[in-house]
Write an enzyme that holds these catalytic residues in place. Sequence first.
Site, PDB file in Angstrom:
ATOM      1  N   ASP A 140      77.252  33.081  32.178  1.00 41.44           N
ATOM      2  CA  ASP A 140      75.903  32.874  31.657  1.00 41.44           C
ATOM      3  C   ASP A 140      75.715  33.684  30.379  1.00 41.44           C
ATOM      4  OD1 ASP A 140      75.359  31.324  33.867  1.00 41.44           O
ATOM      5  OD2 ASP A 140      74.320  32.909  34.964  1.00 41.44           O
ATOM      6  N   ARG A 141      74.785  33.249  29.563  1.00 40.82           N
ATOM      7  CA  ARG A 141      74.550  33.904  28.278  1.00 40.82           C
ATOM      8  C   ARG A 141      74.308  35.409  28.426  1.00 40.82           C
ATOM      9  NH1 ARG A 141      70.646  31.443  23.660  1.00 40.82           N
ATOM     10  NH2 ARG A 141      71.058  32.968  22.034  1.00 40.82           N
TER      11      ARG A 141
END
Length: 306
Positions: A140-141
């Site tokens: 995930d970012r």
Amino acid sequence: MAQKRILTVSRDDPRHLLPLLRARLGASEEAALSWLHTGAVYLGAARCRDPLAAVSPGGRVTVHVPEPGPKPEPKLELEPEPKPKIDLAPRIIEQDADVLVVDKPAGLLTQPGPTGGMSLLLWLEQQQQGEPPYLIHRLDREVSGLLVLARRKEACAPLQRALSEGTLRRRYLAVVRGRPAEDEGRIELRIGSHKRDRRLRAALPKEAPGGLAATTLYRVERRLPAAPQDDGAEERTLLSLELLTGRTHQIRVHLAALGLAIVGDSFYGGGAGPRLLLHAAFLRFPHPRTGILREHHVPPGPAFGL
């Protein structure tokens, strides 16, 4: 008019949708992602927009490839367009002709998003010579840490097989709010779509008919006092986690379901924090050509306060 392409997945094909489209149709990362985002790709009879959706030998993938439009008029500007920049660059841990191991900073997308901007893949394409790398898994970012990518199409299938068979091992560190009831345990809750927000995922009982099976192992590494900058005086715990499956937001959803939301995870009840305190700290995999086990450890950054 779109051209309909029907692909039957073979045993030698990549085991995830995006690398499969690139390998079988000779598509660029940008083109394949565009087909997925616009709903032009089907797994069996169902439309699929997930670039890392699993595919199996014998499965059918249908792609409605749009006809190329007219070539744009050449631009009159003399200077090339500036490339997107990032404040904190990834760090290359290992690379050879087959694989690339990268330490991704928090805040950087793993692959290009619908709104554009910098991503790990774009940064690597700017840095590397030759064929763009292929994603095997993603973070995930907001998550930092280790990722392995294939540098050649021929390296994709062995790495994807290692991921599906569990010989590609991943361990994470997370700082959570509260204390688990046991010092170690196994979370087996299915991961399904959220009813009200398509960005989120929901935990479902193991026996539920919907969602995807997901298993996370956890172990208490350290019990921490509440951080002065945190809201409230809640105790925190440093956990080590290992994924036996790789579902979207799996660790975040599983921990939140136990009442142990990760500090800084505003989506799943973690409240305020310096950032999402989740880090991919350990990676081990068999080299796709030699079979020799490669192993890497990267400690979390100062935001963890360890």
